[in-house]
Enzyme design. Structure first.
Site, mmCIF file in Angstrom:
data_model
loop_
_atom_site.group_PDB
_atom_site.id
_atom_site.type_symbol
_atom_site.label_atom_id
_atom_site.label_comp_id
_atom_site.label_asym_id
_atom_site.label_seq_id
_atom_site.Cartn_x
_atom_site.Cartn_y
_atom_site.Cartn_z
ATOM 1 N N ARG A 221 0.847 -1.196 0.000
ATOM 2 C CA ARG A 221 0.000 0.000 0.000
ATOM 3 C C ARG A 221 0.886 1.251 0.000
ATOM 4 O O ARG A 221 1.880 1.318 0.724
ATOM 5 C CB ARG A 221 -0.918 0.033 1.229
ATOM 6 C CG ARG A 221 -2.084 -0.941 1.178
ATOM 7 C CD ARG A 221 -3.099 -0.581 0.074
ATOM 8 N NE ARG A 221 -4.205 -1.529 -0.001
ATOM 9 C CZ ARG A 221 -4.257 -2.554 -0.842
ATOM 10 N NH1 ARG A 221 -3.254 -2.799 -1.672
ATOM 11 N NH2 ARG A 221 -5.316 -3.349 -0.868
ATOM 12 N N HIS A 269 -0.354 -0.327 -9.762
ATOM 13 C CA HIS A 269 -1.042 -1.284 -8.868
ATOM 14 C C HIS A 269 -1.392 -2.586 -9.621
ATOM 15 O O HIS A 269 -2.559 -2.981 -9.709
ATOM 16 C CB HIS A 269 -2.306 -0.652 -8.259
ATOM 17 C CG HIS A 269 -2.751 -1.345 -7.004
ATOM 18 N ND1 HIS A 269 -3.259 -0.674 -5.911
ATOM 19 C CD2 HIS A 269 -2.753 -2.652 -6.652
ATOM 20 C CE1 HIS A 269 -3.568 -1.542 -4.961
ATOM 21 N NE2 HIS A 269 -3.270 -2.762 -5.396
HETATM 22 P P1 NDP Z 1 -1.654 -11.160 5.423
HETATM 23 O O1 NDP Z 1 -2.675 -10.593 6.356
HETATM 24 O O2 NDP Z 1 -1.689 -12.604 5.094
HETATM 25 O O3 NDP Z 1 -0.202 -10.866 5.986
HETATM 26 C C1 NDP Z 1 0.164 -9.721 6.648
HETATM 27 C C2 NDP Z 1 1.447 -10.019 7.427
HETATM 28 O O4 NDP Z 1 1.965 -8.803 7.950
HETATM 29 C C3 NDP Z 1 1.218 -10.985 8.590
HETATM 30 O O5 NDP Z 1 2.212 -11.967 8.573
HETATM 31 C C4 NDP Z 1 1.322 -10.066 9.790
HETATM 32 O O6 NDP Z 1 1.864 -10.715 10.929
HETATM 33 C C5 NDP Z 1 2.296 -9.016 9.318
HETATM 34 N N1 NDP Z 1 2.120 -7.767 10.047
HETATM 35 C C6 NDP Z 1 1.001 -7.029 10.185
HETATM 36 N N2 NDP Z 1 1.231 -5.928 10.927
HETATM 37 C C7 NDP Z 1 2.541 -5.993 11.286
HETATM 38 C C8 NDP Z 1 3.372 -5.144 12.048
HETATM 39 N N3 NDP Z 1 2.920 -4.017 12.628
HETATM 40 N N4 NDP Z 1 4.662 -5.524 12.224
HETATM 41 C C9 NDP Z 1 5.134 -6.666 11.671
HETATM 42 N N5 NDP Z 1 4.390 -7.506 10.922
HETATM 43 C C10 NDP Z 1 3.107 -7.164 10.732
HETATM 44 O O7 NDP Z 1 -1.732 -10.267 4.099
HETATM 45 P P2 NDP Z 1 -1.308 -10.675 2.614
HETATM 46 O O8 NDP Z 1 0.068 -11.250 2.679
HETATM 47 O O9 NDP Z 1 -2.364 -11.465 1.952
HETATM 48 O O10 NDP Z 1 -1.285 -9.237 1.910
HETATM 49 C C11 NDP Z 1 -0.424 -8.197 2.336
HETATM 50 C C12 NDP Z 1 -0.842 -6.900 1.675
HETATM 51 O O11 NDP Z 1 -0.487 -6.895 0.292
HETATM 52 C C13 NDP Z 1 -2.347 -6.644 1.637
HETATM 53 O O12 NDP Z 1 -2.807 -6.129 2.878
HETATM 54 C C14 NDP Z 1 -2.480 -5.631 0.520
HETATM 55 O O13 NDP Z 1 -2.388 -4.316 1.052
HETATM 56 C C15 NDP Z 1 -1.261 -5.893 -0.354
HETATM 57 N N6 NDP Z 1 -1.613 -6.357 -1.710
HETATM 58 C C16 NDP Z 1 -1.154 -5.646 -2.805
HETATM 59 C C17 NDP Z 1 -1.441 -6.075 -4.091
HETATM 60 C C18 NDP Z 1 -0.890 -5.374 -5.301
HETATM 61 O O14 NDP Z 1 -1.258 -5.703 -6.421
HETATM 62 N N7 NDP Z 1 0.018 -4.432 -5.163
HETATM 63 C C19 NDP Z 1 -2.264 -7.271 -4.317
HETATM 64 C C20 NDP Z 1 -2.657 -7.971 -3.123
HETATM 65 C C21 NDP Z 1 -2.345 -7.505 -1.865
HETATM 66 P P3 NDP Z 1 0.942 -11.577 11.953
HETATM 67 O O15 NDP Z 1 0.295 -12.626 11.177
HETATM 68 O O16 NDP Z 1 1.904 -12.064 12.940
HETATM 69 O O17 NDP Z 1 -0.037 -10.629 12.549
#
Ligand code: NDP
Length: 306
Positions: A221, A269
């Site tokens: 994002r 994007h």
């Molecule tokens: P997930 O929810 O599966 O993964 C998010 C990860 O980030 C989790 O492992 C989580 O850890 C970790 N996390 C969250 N907050 C923190 C923090 N403050 N500090 C450290 N680690 C943190 O999401 P996805 O992997 O499916 O997707 C990630 C993002 O990718 C989406 O939210 C979206 O914004 C973006 N995206 C972009 C696209 C594009 O085309 N550019 C397409 C698809 C998605 P934990 O599990 O331990 O909480």
């Protein structure tokens, strides 16, 4: 419910095949009585639309990131919200992350300039095992990317809030471990969700913690980045380059300095876009679960915001 023309019709055709027993309505044209709607399948709906559905029992997002849904003050927070998890989405995102890793690793960003000048010059590069890649966020997408980049021979680490065990990938867990993670990262790939804790996480302080000449690959994002801090780090030469797929304002406004910056690569994007065929199949599984009295998979934790 989608803002993309034609997309809703494509999903209607897919759902007619996958869920023939369901009555599929398309917003706004064939929504009918709002009280009939039990489950909403959404991309980025207009603010307020979901709040007007009095019998809504679940919201199923076609997008992996649901931050834009939660910025709608009227979003019905008591209704279960599930995000998109689709193996194809992860595979496409990993391809994009691998592409930019190789691009910066092999100095391909520099050959475009050399070609324009007509200069024949070979740029040396370290062995992959000596190139340190860091993935921020080891969720569905980050874990897949980290695993695959590691399989290519790079020295990969990941930063995450809870413990992860990924073969061949060193993990740094929690806020305290962010700094040693950044200090060992030559190519930083951001795959965090956008939350109150991660907004602006790529800022002057974190960019300064990277080694000199590091690269940024921002795939999740735009609001993860403090734009003026990124420009300052690039202009000072501290940061070697940035590949940006996502932006605080999308489309990226005309005349925005990112468009013409010599060290920034802009893509609109497209790192990983939802594929209707596979996404509809994932949604159909959750609708059948709901009909059987179960919760959809991949529920969003409203208190965490992802
Ligand atoms: P997930 O929810 O599966 O993964 C998010 C990860 O980030 C989790 O492992 C989580 O850890 C970790 N996390 C969250 N907050 C923190 C923090 N403050 N500090 C450290 N680690 C943190 O999401 P996805 O992997 O499916 O997707 C990630 C993002 O990718 C989406 O939210 C979206 O914004 C973006 N995206 C972009 C696209 C594009 O085309 N550019 C397409 C698809 C998605 P934990 O599990 O331990 O909480």
């Amino acid at each position: 419910m989608s803002k993309t023309p034609g997309e809703a019709t494509a999903y209607q055709a897919l759902f007619s095949d996958l869920l023939p027993e369901e009555d599929i309505r398309i917003w706004p044209d064939s929504i009918g009585d709002p009280a009939d709607i039990e489950y909403a399948v959404v991309g980025v709906p207009e603010p307020g639309v979901l709040a007007d559905l009095p019998n809504l029992q679940a919201v199923l997002s076609l997008w992996a990131g649901i931050d834009s849904l939660l910025t709608d003050e009227t979003f019905p927070r008591d209704v279960p919200l599930a995000r998109m998890v689709d193996p194809l989405l992860a595979a496409d995102m990993s391809h994009f992350a691998i592409y930019w890793t190789l691009h910066f690793h092999r100095g391909l960003h520099r050959y475009a300039d050399l070609q324009r000048e007509g200069t024949w010059k070979q740029i040396p590069y370290p062995e992959a095992k000596d190139r340190r890649v860091g993935v921020m966020g080891l969720g569905t997408l980050g874990e897949d990317a980290a695993r695959k980049i590691s399989a290519l021979g790079f020295d990969v680490a990941g930063w995450n809030s809870s413990e992860r065990h990924i073969e061949g990938v060193e993990t740094f867990i929690g806020e305290d471990r962010l700094w040693p993670f950044l200090a060992r990262t030559d190519i930083l790939i951001v795959l965090l969700p956008l939350t109150g804790r991660t907004r602006g996480i790529i800022n002057a302080e974190t960019l300064l913690a990277l080694p000199d000449g590091a690269f940024l690959v921002s795939l999740a994002r735009g609001a993860h980045i403090v734009e003026k801090d990124l420009l300052a780090a690039l202009n000072s030469g501290r940061l070697g380059g940035a590949a940006l797929d996502v932006f605080t304002a999308e489309p990226l406004p005309e005349g925005h300095p990112f468009w013409s910056h010599p060290r920034i690569a802009v893509t609109p994007h497209v790192a990983s876009t939802t594929t209707p065929r596979t996404a509809a199949a994932e949604v159909a599984i959750d609708i059948r679960r709901l009909r059987a009295g179960r919760m959809p998979r991949h529920l969003v934790d409203m208190s965490r915001g992802y």
